[in-house]
Design an enzyme around this catalytic site. Structure first.
Site, short mmCIF file in Angstrom:
data_model
loop_
_atom_site.label_atom_id
_atom_site.label_comp_id
_atom_site.label_asym_id
_atom_site.label_seq_id
_atom_site.Cartn_x
_atom_site.Cartn_y
_atom_site.Cartn_z
N ASP A 1 0.82 -1.46 0.09
CA ASP A 1 0.04 -0.11 0.10
C ASP A 1 0.80 1.15 0.10
O ASP A 1 2.00 1.08 0.64
CB ASP A 1 -0.99 0.01 1.41
CG ASP A 1 -1.87 -0.90 1.21
OD1 ASP A 1 -2.19 -1.53 -0.01
OD2 ASP A 1 -2.75 -1.20 2.13
N TYR B 1 4.14 -8.02 9.13
CA TYR B 1 3.71 -6.84 9.29
C TYR B 1 3.68 -6.38 10.52
O TYR B 1 3.29 -7.01 11.52
CB TYR B 1 2.37 -6.24 8.62
CG TYR B 1 2.32 -6.74 7.24
CD1 TYR B 1 2.40 -5.83 6.21
CD2 TYR B 1 1.70 -7.97 6.69
CE1 TYR B 1 2.24 -6.02 4.79
CE2 TYR B 1 1.65 -8.32 5.37
CZ TYR B 1 1.92 -7.14 4.42
OH TYR B 1 1.74 -7.68 3.22
N ASP C 1 -7.78 2.50 6.30
CA ASP C 1 -6.67 3.12 6.72
C ASP C 1 -6.59 4.56 7.00
O ASP C 1 -7.65 4.84 6.84
CB ASP C 1 -5.24 2.61 5.91
CG ASP C 1 -5.35 3.28 4.51
OD1 ASP C 1 -5.99 4.13 4.31
OD2 ASP C 1 -4.40 2.86 3.86
N ARG D 1 -5.29 -4.05 6.71
CA ARG D 1 -6.49 -3.30 6.65
C ARG D 1 -7.61 -3.82 6.81
O ARG D 1 -8.63 -3.53 7.74
CB ARG D 1 -6.46 -2.47 5.30
CG ARG D 1 -5.45 -1.47 5.07
CD ARG D 1 -5.54 -0.56 3.78
NE ARG D 1 -5.51 -1.30 2.75
CZ ARG D 1 -6.04 -1.16 1.50
NH1 ARG D 1 -7.26 -0.60 1.55
NH2 ARG D 1 -5.62 -1.83 0.61
#
Length: 297
Positions: free
Chosen positions: A47, A75, A89, A182
């Site tokens: 992203d 992550y 997000d 997300r």
């Protein structure tokens, strides 16, 4: 890293620490200029708002990117309870608010635990996934929302830490390729009776490639590329002599016993100097064939 000639450009694997605000396509375009070749491709998007590990193939290694695309990812980020956004997000517009001040850490951890293992996930509208030949984020920009089919993913770790601010919980996630963190954040908020969004997402690993070896984008040079064989890091490696190397360079189908392999592969076939010649895969019961030949490409 290897070079094929004075004008051919470098070959190798780039492990980049992507800065925030850059799309994966932006990074590819920048790397082309930094290393001096147009043959650059990424092994999977990250992203724009996210930072962290992005693995790219340079030169002949672009032909081996398929062996990097399905790797597990790791992550870190922060889940903000009580506020949902259009993008799931911090870059999106607020789409809903809830009072979730009473939600404590044990409940958050229990809800996260329920989102681990083999689960189904609906891709977010603001994503690069294609539906009907168009990317979802293009449809979203046009104000169109379409039905998205839930896809199977695997979340092997969804850890939640002590809150860093009221309603803000640090998370660590390890998941299969194609997982949207997300969406995990949004699903976590929904499971707790409200909504949530993700912020400060940072990818810490792509398979065996970690932040420890990631190069800041602006610092990347041809000399900082990993050698092509690293595209098969963690895969079985077969060293061959000159006679077999000649057959491999010509893409010949080989008997198992010639390479001394068993199973389905893939196998990184290298010469005596450790240079990657090709990647071989199962062909028939007793034969193997090249999935990609890099030597002389």
């Amino acid at each position: 890293m290897t070079r094929r000639g004075p004008a051919a450009g470098p070959d190798g694997v780039a492990v980049v620490d992507k800065p925030a605000g850059w799309t994966s396509h932006d990074v590819v375009a920048k790397v082309r200029g930094l290393v001096g070749t147009r043959r650059v491709g990424h092994s999977g998007t990250l992203d724009p708002d996210a930072t962290g590990v992005l693995v790219l193939g340079v030169g002949r290694v672009t032909r081996a990117l398929t062996y990097l695309t399905g790797l597990e990812k790791a992550y870190e980020g922060e889940v903000v309870l009580g506020t949902a956004t259009t993008t799931l997000d911090a870059s999106g517009e607020i789409s809903g608010t809830w009072d979730m001040s009473g939600v404590e850490l044990p409940r958050v951890r229990a809800a996260a635990a329920a989102l681990t293992g083999d689960i189904l996930q609906v891709p977010p509208m603001v994503s690069a996934k294609q539906v009907g030949g168009r990317r979802l984020h293009e449809l979203a920009r046009a104000g169109v929302e379409v039905e998205r089919e839930a896809v199977p993913i695997h979340v092997s770790r969804f850890d939640v830490g002590e809150p860093v601010a009221p309603g803000v919980f640090p998370v660590s996630v390890t998941c299969s390729s194609g997982t949207y963190v997300r969406s995990l954040a949004a699903d976590l908020g929904a499971a707790l009776g409200g909504g949530a969004h993700l912020r400060h997402l940072r990818r810490t690993a792509v398979g065996p490639f970690t932040l420890d070896e990631a190069v800041p984008l602006e610092s990347l040079t041809p000399e900082r590329l990993l050698p092509p064989v690293e595209a098969l890091r963690g895969r079985s490696r077969v060293v061959v002599g000159d006679d077999v190397a000649a057959l491999v360079r010509h893409g010949r189908v080989l008997e198992d016993e010639v390479l001394g392999v068993a199973g389905d592969g893939p196998w990184a076939v290298v010469d005596g100097n450790g240079a990657l010649l090709a990647v071989y895969e199962r062909h028939h019961d007793k034969t193997v064939k090249p999935g990609v030949v890099l030597a002389g490409a």
